[in-house]
Motif scaffolding. Structure first.
Motif, PDB file in Angstrom:
ATOM      1  N   ALA A 369       0.851  -1.196   0.000  1.00 20.94           N
ATOM      2  CA  ALA A 369       0.000   0.000   0.000  1.00 20.94           C
ATOM      3  C   ALA A 369       0.881   1.239   0.000  1.00 20.94           C
ATOM      4  N   ALA A 370       0.892   1.949  -1.109  1.00 21.69           N
ATOM      5  CA  ALA A 370       1.634   3.207  -1.203  1.00 21.69           C
ATOM      6  C   ALA A 370       1.158   3.961  -2.431  1.00 21.69           C
ATOM      7  N   GLU A 371       1.215   5.274  -2.334  1.00 16.65           N
ATOM      8  CA  GLU A 371       0.881   6.119  -3.475  1.00 16.65           C
ATOM      9  C   GLU A 371       2.127   6.623  -4.181  1.00 16.65           C
ATOM     10  N   LYS A 372       3.278   6.530  -3.501  1.00 17.72           N
ATOM     11  CA  LYS A 372       4.540   6.956  -4.077  1.00 17.72           C
ATOM     12  C   LYS A 372       5.629   5.993  -3.635  1.00 17.72           C
ATOM     13  N   GLY A 373       6.632   5.821  -4.482  1.00 20.36           N
ATOM     14  CA  GLY A 373       7.741   4.959  -4.130  1.00 20.36           C
ATOM     15  C   GLY A 373       8.094   3.998  -5.250  1.00 20.36           C
ATOM     16  N   ALA A 374       9.311   3.452  -5.177  1.00 17.12           N
ATOM     17  CA  ALA A 374       9.779   2.536  -6.223  1.00 17.12           C
ATOM     18  C   ALA A 374       8.954   1.261  -6.245  1.00 17.12           C
ATOM     19  N   GLY A 375       8.602   0.740  -5.069  1.00 14.73           N
ATOM     20  CA  GLY A 375       7.791  -0.467  -5.014  1.00 14.73           C
ATOM     21  C   GLY A 375       6.411  -0.250  -5.606  1.00 14.73           C
ATOM     22  N   MET A 376       5.843   0.926  -5.360  1.00  6.87           N
ATOM     23  CA  MET A 376       4.524   1.249  -5.923  1.00  6.87           C
ATOM     24  C   MET A 376       4.597   1.263  -7.448  1.00  6.87           C
ATOM     25  N   ILE A 397      16.440   0.164  -8.201  1.00 10.67           N
ATOM     26  CA  ILE A 397      16.545  -0.330  -6.824  1.00 10.67           C
ATOM     27  C   ILE A 397      17.928  -0.940  -6.581  1.00 10.67           C
ATOM     28  N   GLY A 398      18.400  -1.737  -7.549  1.00  6.91           N
ATOM     29  CA  GLY A 398      19.724  -2.334  -7.401  1.00  6.91           C
ATOM     30  C   GLY A 398      20.830  -1.298  -7.392  1.00  6.91           C
TER      31      GLY A 398
END
Length: 422
Positions: A369-376, A397-398
Motif C-alpha cells: 500500500a503506497a501512493e509513491k515509491g519505487a515499489g509502488m 533499486i539495485g
C-alpha cells in the motif's frame, strides 16, 4: 530450455575470459596461486576490476542476445520467433470419404493486425482456408468453417501433412507445429525460437526509452526522482530509528548480564523473523500510511543493529581493557577510548546489512500500500503488464542499494580506519 542455454553461454564466457586473462599474464590472485594469503579486511585477494567490467558487459550482452536488441549486430542474436507464411495440409474423413485441404498461416508481430492471405477454396468438400497468428501465440483452426461437411456431420481430421493423427498428436511443420485437440480441432503454434517475448523481458533500448519517458512525464503524477526520494526517506527514517534504539540496546546487552538475560530471548526470537512477515501486523497496528512503513523498517533494522553492537562489545580484546585499567582509566574512559572504538567495525558491518534489509523491505512494503515509491511503481506497472517499467524499477533499486553500500563502505574507511589492524 532457454534458461539452460543462457546459463551455458554465461558459464562459457566466464571460462573463456578467465582463460584469456590468465594467458595474457594479467594475473589472477587467489588462495591457490598465492603462497601466503592474509584473510579479513586486509585480504590479499582483491576484486579484479577487469573481471567486474566483463561480468557487467556479459549480462547486458545476454540481455540483448535473447531479446533481439537492435544494439547488437544480427549475428549475435539468439534464434528469434518465426515470422512469415507457412501452411499445412489436413485430411478429413466424413461418411466414408476423405478429402484434403490446405490451411495457409500468416505469423505476424503482435503489434500488427494483418488480413488473412487470400486463397482459392478448391473443389472438394474440404475447402482451403487461411488464418493469422501472432508470434508467441497459438490459434485453433476451425477447419470446417467453410467445409461442405461439418464436424457435427461426422467430419474428423485423420492426417496432417500425410501423417496419421488422433487427439493429442503433434505434427511438426515449417515454422511451427500442429496439435490435435481433444475435440479433434487442429491447433497451430508457431516456433518461438530462443528470444524472450517483450511482455516478459523487453530489450535494453526499450527500457532505456521508457526511462527517458518516465523522467520527462513522471509516473502517476509523481516524477521518477520523487518516487525514489520517498523510498529513500522511508529507509533512512526507519534505519535511523532502528540504530538509535538498537545500538544502545546492544551495548547494554554486551556490558550487563541482566540486560543480556532480559533482552537476549526477545532479540534472538525476532532476529530470524522476516520483516515481510510483520507487514500484516504493522498494518493492523499503524494502518497503511507512512507511520506503518517506518515502523516496519524500524523493526527490520532494530534487531540487526542490536546484535551488531552486542557482538562488537563482546569482541573487544580483553587485553586492551586490562591495559587501560592498569594505566588508571575510569570505566567511562574505558568505554570512551576502548570499547566504543573497538566495537565500531562490527556496528558498521551491521549497519550495512541493516540498510540492505531496509531497502529490500521498503520496496515490499510499498507493494502492499503506497501512493509513491519505487515499489509502488513496480506494483502498478505489473498490473498493466508494463514490463519495461518493472525492469526499470528493479535496475534503479539495485543501483541505489549498491550506491548506499558503497557510501557506507566509504564512511567506514574514513571513520573507522583502524578496522582489521588489531
Amino acid at each position: 530450455m532457454t534458461g539452460l542455454i543462457v546459463l551455458g553461454v554465461y558459464v562459457g564466457i566466464f571460462v573463456a575470459a578467465m582463460f584469456v586473462f590468465t594467458r595474457l599474464g594479467a594475473g589472477l590472485k587467489d588462495y591457490i596461486s598465492l603462497k601466503t594469503v592474509t584473510f579479513g579486511d586486509e585480504s590479499a585477494v582483491r576484486p579484479n576490476r577487469a573481471a567486474g567490467i566483463i561480468s557487467i558487459l556479459t549480462l547486458f550482452l545476454l540481455w540483448g542476445m535473447f531479446t533481439g536488441s537492435s544494439l547488437l549486430p544480427g549475428f549475435l542474436h539468439a534464434p528469434g520467433p518465426f515470422a512469415g507464411q507457412t501452411s499445412f495440409d489436413y485430411t478429413v474423413e466424413a461418411n466414408g470419404q476423405t478429402d484434403t485441404a490446405t490451411v495457409t498461416v500468416l505469423v505476424h508481430n503482435r503489434a500488427e493486425n494483418p488480413d488473412p492471405v487470400a486463397v482459392e477454396v478448391g473443389n472438394g468438400f474440404a475447402k482451403n482456408d487461411s488464418i493469422t497468428v501472432a508470434q508467441y501465440r497459438s490459434q485453433l483452426v476451425s477447419f470446417d468453417r467453410n467445409d461442405d461437411v461439418k464436424k457435427t456431420d461426422g467430419a474428423k481430421i485423420v492426417a496432417i501433412n500425410g501423417q496419421k493423427v488422433r487427439p493429442g498428436s503433434t505434427v511438426e511443420i515449417e515454422g511451427g507445429s500442429v496439435t490435435i485437440s481433444d475435440k479433434g480441432t487442429p491447433n497451430f503454434s508457431p516456433e518461438n525460437g530462443l528470444q524472450m517475448e517483450a511482455l516478459y523481458l523487453p530489450s535494453p533500448e526499450a527500457v532505456f526509452d521508457r526511462t527517458l519517458k518516465v523522467l520527462d512525464e513522471g509516473f502517476r503524477g509523481t516524477s521518477l526522482l520523487g518516487h525514489l526520494g520517498w523510498s529513500l526517506f522511508r529507509v533512512v527514517a526507519g534505519f535511523v530509528c532502528g540504530a538509535v534504539v538498537g545500538i544502545p540496546l546492544g551495548y547494554a546487552m554486551g556490558l550487563s548480564n541482566w540486560f543480556r538475560g532480559w533482552f537476549d530471548p526477545i532479540v534472538e526470537f525476532m532476529r530470524p523473523v522476516p520483516p515481510l512477515a510483520l507487514i500484516p501486523l504493522v498494518i493492523i497496528w499503524a494502518g497503511i500510511g507512512e507511520t506503518g512503513k517506518i515502523i516496519l523498517l524500524f523493526l527490520a533494522a532494530l534487531w540487526i543493529m542490536a546484535i551488531a553492537a552486542r557482538s562488537g562489545v563482546s569482541g573487544v580484546n580483553i587485553a586492551k581493557v586490562h591495559a587501560a585499567y592498569s594505566l588508571g582509566a575510569s570505566k567511562w574512559q574505558i568505554m570512551r577510548h576502548v570499547i566504543i572504538p573497538n566495537s565500531l567495525p562490527e556496528i558498521f558491518t551491521g549497519a550495512r546489512v541493516a540498510m540492505g534489509v531496509c531497502w529490500g523491505t521498503v520496496v515490499a512494503a510499498e507493494l502492499v500500500a503506497a501512493e509513491k515509491g519505487a515499489g509502488m511503481m513496480i506494483m502498478v506497472a505489473s498490473k498493466f503488464q508494463n514490463t519495461d517499467i518493472v525492469i526499470l524499477g528493479i535496475i534503479l533499486i539495485g543501483i541505489i542499494g549498491f550506491g548506499i553500500d558503497m557510501l557506507m563502505r566509504g564512511a567506514e574507511r574514513v571513520l573507522v580506519p583502524w578496522k582489521g589492524k588489531g
